[in-house]
Design a protein around this motif. Sequence first.
Motif, PDB file in Angstrom:
ATOM      1  N   HIS A 234       0.833  -1.199   0.000  1.00 43.47           N
ATOM      2  CA  HIS A 234       0.000   0.000   0.000  1.00 43.47           C
ATOM      3  C   HIS A 234       0.871   1.254   0.000  1.00 43.47           C
ATOM      4  O   HIS A 234       1.981   1.267   0.554  1.00 43.47           O
ATOM      5  N   CYS A 235       0.340   2.302  -0.590  1.00 42.23           N
ATOM      6  CA  CYS A 235       1.079   3.561  -0.639  1.00 42.23           C
ATOM      7  C   CYS A 235       0.120   4.737  -0.528  1.00 42.23           C
ATOM      8  O   CYS A 235      -1.101   4.589  -0.627  1.00 42.23           O
ATOM      9  N   VAL A 236       0.699   5.900  -0.306  1.00 39.73           N
ATOM     10  CA  VAL A 236      -0.011   7.170  -0.380  1.00 39.73           C
ATOM     11  C   VAL A 236       0.654   7.981  -1.477  1.00 39.73           C
ATOM     12  O   VAL A 236       1.876   8.175  -1.462  1.00 39.73           O
ATOM     13  N   THR A 237      -0.125   8.429  -2.447  1.00 40.13           N
ATOM     14  CA  THR A 237       0.389   9.287  -3.509  1.00 40.13           C
ATOM     15  C   THR A 237      -0.051  10.714  -3.235  1.00 40.13           C
ATOM     16  O   THR A 237      -1.233  10.974  -3.012  1.00 40.13           O
ATOM     17  N   LYS A 238       0.918  11.625  -3.223  1.00 43.57           N
ATOM     18  CA  LYS A 238       0.635  13.022  -2.898  1.00 43.57           C
ATOM     19  C   LYS A 238       0.738  13.884  -4.143  1.00 43.57           C
ATOM     20  O   LYS A 238       1.662  13.733  -4.948  1.00 43.57           O
ATOM     21  N   VAL A 239      -0.237  14.768  -4.282  1.00 48.38           N
ATOM     22  CA  VAL A 239      -0.408  15.562  -5.495  1.00 48.38           C
ATOM     23  C   VAL A 239      -0.569  17.026  -5.109  1.00 48.38           C
ATOM     24  O   VAL A 239      -1.349  17.346  -4.201  1.00 48.38           O
ATOM     25  N   PHE A 240       0.149  17.920  -5.768  1.00 47.75           N
ATOM     26  CA  PHE A 240      -0.045  19.345  -5.521  1.00 47.75           C
ATOM     27  C   PHE A 240      -1.424  19.764  -6.023  1.00 47.75           C
ATOM     28  O   PHE A 240      -1.858  19.369  -7.112  1.00 47.75           O
ATOM     29  N   MET A 241      -2.109  20.566  -5.217  1.00 46.61           N
ATOM     30  CA  MET A 241      -3.412  21.076  -5.626  1.00 46.61           C
ATOM     31  C   MET A 241      -3.261  22.020  -6.817  1.00 46.61           C
ATOM     32  O   MET A 241      -2.234  22.678  -6.985  1.00 46.61           O
ATOM     33  N   LYS A 242      -4.296  22.078  -7.613  1.00 48.98           N
ATOM     34  CA  LYS A 242      -4.329  23.051  -8.687  1.00 48.98           C
ATOM     35  C   LYS A 242      -4.419  24.456  -8.103  1.00 48.98           C
ATOM     36  O   LYS A 242      -4.856  24.663  -6.971  1.00 48.98           O
ATOM     37  N   ASP A 243      -4.021  25.428  -8.913  1.00 51.47           N
ATOM     38  CA  ASP A 243      -4.119  26.840  -8.533  1.00 51.47           C
ATOM     39  C   ASP A 243      -3.229  27.195  -7.346  1.00 51.47           C
ATOM     40  O   ASP A 243      -3.527  28.102  -6.573  1.00 51.47           O
ATOM     41  N   THR A 244      -2.136  26.450  -7.157  1.00 51.03           N
ATOM     42  CA  THR A 244      -1.112  26.868  -6.206  1.00 51.03           C
ATOM     43  C   THR A 244       0.056  27.403  -7.024  1.00 51.03           C
ATOM     44  O   THR A 244       0.063  27.330  -8.253  1.00 51.03           O
ATOM     45  N   GLU A 245       1.047  27.923  -6.329  1.00 50.77           N
ATOM     46  CA  GLU A 245       2.201  28.465  -7.053  1.00 50.77           C
ATOM     47  C   GLU A 245       3.094  27.356  -7.602  1.00 50.77           C
ATOM     48  O   GLU A 245       4.016  27.606  -8.355  1.00 50.77           O
ATOM     49  N   TYR A 246       2.813  26.110  -7.211  1.00 43.94           N
ATOM     50  CA  TYR A 246       3.576  24.997  -7.744  1.00 43.94           C
ATOM     51  C   TYR A 246       3.068  24.632  -9.138  1.00 43.94           C
ATOM     52  O   TYR A 246       1.868  24.605  -9.395  1.00 43.94           O
ATOM     53  N   ASN A 247       4.011  24.305 -10.018  1.00 42.75           N
ATOM     54  CA  ASN A 247       3.663  23.917 -11.386  1.00 42.75           C
ATOM     55  C   ASN A 247       3.721  22.409 -11.583  1.00 42.75           C
ATOM     56  O   ASN A 247       3.578  21.922 -12.695  1.00 42.75           O
ATOM     57  N   THR A 248       3.935  21.688 -10.481  1.00 42.40           N
ATOM     58  CA  THR A 248       3.961  20.221 -10.462  1.00 42.40           C
ATOM     59  C   THR A 248       5.046  19.629 -11.356  1.00 42.40           C
ATOM     60  O   THR A 248       4.901  18.533 -11.871  1.00 42.40           O
ATOM     61  N   TYR A 249       6.142  20.368 -11.536  1.00 44.07           N
ATOM     62  CA  TYR A 249       7.302  19.815 -12.214  1.00 44.07           C
ATOM     63  C   TYR A 249       8.174  19.086 -11.194  1.00 44.07           C
ATOM     64  O   TYR A 249       8.000  19.215  -9.986  1.00 44.07           O
ATOM     65  N   PHE A 250       9.142  18.342 -11.680  1.00 43.18           N
ATOM     66  CA  PHE A 250      10.067  17.626 -10.803  1.00 43.18           C
ATOM     67  C   PHE A 250      10.717  18.590  -9.816  1.00 43.18           C
ATOM     68  O   PHE A 250      10.830  18.302  -8.621  1.00 43.18           O
ATOM     69  N   ALA A 251      11.128  19.762 -10.309  1.00 39.83           N
ATOM     70  CA  ALA A 251      11.831  20.732  -9.465  1.00 39.83           C
ATOM     71  C   ALA A 251      10.985  21.209  -8.292  1.00 39.83           C
ATOM     72  O   ALA A 251      11.520  21.589  -7.242  1.00 39.83           O
ATOM     73  N   ASP A 252       9.658  21.198  -8.431  1.00 39.00           N
ATOM     74  CA  ASP A 252       8.791  21.646  -7.346  1.00 39.00           C
ATOM     75  C   ASP A 252       8.839  20.697  -6.155  1.00 39.00           C
ATOM     76  O   ASP A 252       8.551  21.098  -5.023  1.00 39.00           O
ATOM     77  N   TRP A 253       9.183  19.444  -6.408  1.00 37.24           N
ATOM     78  CA  TRP A 253       9.260  18.458  -5.337  1.00 37.24           C
ATOM     79  C   TRP A 253      10.628  18.421  -4.674  1.00 37.24           C
ATOM     80  O   TRP A 253      10.785  17.831  -3.598  1.00 37.24           O
ATOM     81  N   VAL A 254      11.643  19.013  -5.299  1.00 35.39           N
ATOM     82  CA  VAL A 254      13.026  18.850  -4.841  1.00 35.39           C
ATOM     83  C   VAL A 254      13.239  19.324  -3.403  1.00 35.39           C
ATOM     84  O   VAL A 254      13.859  18.609  -2.606  1.00 35.39           O
ATOM     85  N   PRO A 255      12.787  20.538  -2.988  1.00 31.32           N
ATOM     86  CA  PRO A 255      13.034  20.947  -1.596  1.00 31.32           C
ATOM     87  C   PRO A 255      12.444  19.978  -0.573  1.00 31.32           C
ATOM     88  O   PRO A 255      13.100  19.634   0.424  1.00 31.32           O
ATOM     89  N   ASP A 256      11.208  19.518  -0.795  1.00 27.05           N
ATOM     90  CA  ASP A 256      10.588  18.576   0.137  1.00 27.05           C
ATOM     91  C   ASP A 256      11.317  17.234   0.132  1.00 27.05           C
ATOM     92  O   ASP A 256      11.498  16.603   1.177  1.00 27.05           O
ATOM     93  N   PHE A 257      11.720  16.803  -1.043  1.00 27.29           N
ATOM     94  CA  PHE A 257      12.446  15.539  -1.167  1.00 27.29           C
ATOM     95  C   PHE A 257      13.756  15.605  -0.377  1.00 27.29           C
ATOM     96  O   PHE A 257      14.068  14.704   0.417  1.00 27.29           O
ATOM     97  N   HIS A 258      14.514  16.672  -0.575  1.00 32.41           N
ATOM     98  CA  HIS A 258      15.795  16.804   0.127  1.00 32.41           C
ATOM     99  C   HIS A 258      15.593  16.970   1.631  1.00 32.41           C
ATOM    100  O   HIS A 258      16.431  16.517   2.425  1.00 32.41           O
ATOM    101  N   ALA A 259      14.503  17.623   2.048  1.00 34.40           N
ATOM    102  CA  ALA A 259      14.215  17.730   3.473  1.00 34.40           C
ATOM    103  C   ALA A 259      13.981  16.348   4.076  1.00 34.40           C
ATOM    104  O   ALA A 259      14.463  16.047   5.186  1.00 34.40           O
ATOM    105  N   SER A 260      13.256  15.481   3.367  1.00 36.11           N
ATOM    106  CA  SER A 260      13.016  14.123   3.855  1.00 36.11           C
ATOM    107  C   SER A 260      14.313  13.330   3.950  1.00 36.11           C
ATOM    108  O   SER A 260      14.539  12.598   4.919  1.00 36.11           O
ATOM    109  N   VAL A 261      15.175  13.483   2.946  1.00 33.33           N
ATOM    110  CA  VAL A 261      16.464  12.778   2.947  1.00 33.33           C
ATOM    111  C   VAL A 261      17.326  13.245   4.118  1.00 33.33           C
ATOM    112  O   VAL A 261      17.930  12.440   4.840  1.00 33.33           O
ATOM    113  N   LYS A 262      17.382  14.554   4.311  1.00 42.12           N
ATOM    114  CA  LYS A 262      18.187  15.118   5.398  1.00 42.12           C
ATOM    115  C   LYS A 262      17.648  14.686   6.750  1.00 42.12           C
ATOM    116  O   LYS A 262      18.408  14.273   7.641  1.00 42.12           O
TER     117      LYS A 262
END
Length: 292
Positions: free
Chosen positions: A55-83
């Motif tokens: 089982h998994c949870v898939t997380k999706v950026f909401m529409k109409d936010t400043e995020y454009n849902t590109y790979f780069a938009d996930w990078v800060p959160d991804f690196h925070a989790s790694v750190k």
Amino acid sequence: MGSEFSHETYVSDTKDFKDGCRYWADFDSEPFSAGTFRLAFRGNVHGSGPRDGSHCVTKVFMKDTEYNTYFADWVPDFHASVKAARFAEIFTQNVLPSLKGLISTTKIEFVIPLLAKMDSLSHFKVLGLFPVKEDRSYLLPKEYVGIEPYLEGKFEKFNSNGGYEDNTAAVLNTFSHWTWHVSGHQYLVCDLQGVRNGSQYQLTDPCIHSKDSRYGMTDLGVVGMEQVLASHKCNNLCDRLALSNPLADIAVHVPGHKIRHTTYNFQLEDGDIVRANDGRTPYFSFRDPIVH
């Protein structure tokens, strides 16, 4: 009108940090939970590794936010989790044994998301029979999503990035304090949330306040460190580890003081935003880190 099949991703761009494999996910067309910027969907992961079928949870950026849902938009959160996961690994291996007798906790860990691009969206059906257009209610084709293991158990918020602490989770509040200490005051891992299963904590979506505000919208820099430390009440675990707190008993303005919700950098006052960006604080100086 219903959904013919689940949304599906391509194989993830990133590898699982535990088994080194890449996976893809299918997940429900309707979310089961929502945050400020993201929606969460239940699903399953697939691939040639040991997580296949889990089982998994898939997380999706909401529409109409400043995020454009590109790979780069996930990078800060991804690196925070790694750190955060790196800090938790060291704390589990080197610090928790020294606290034996005071607590029963044996492990703290963070899940690290897989980042994957959407492959296909579910389709609406006419009269429950004939598939028609793609379901773009929450997702768009080719956008990136985060895929995490589903955490079994009661989901709890243990502390926030703005000063809230759950006093029943003393070891996690000490962990946040410890990350600030061993990093030479350059990082503070907080906004801890997840599940407690027996003697272990599994956590997700951490915030890291950093000297240079590198970890996205929840990273409030030194201002966030001040807010957490000013609200933190050192316990016997902090005392055992000889952790100092230069902001103990110092009144620091905290937006939405001690609420469970996450605080975002745009909610800071203008002067605090400038200080956070410059890494300026009157309360402490930076040191050479013990843990990088």
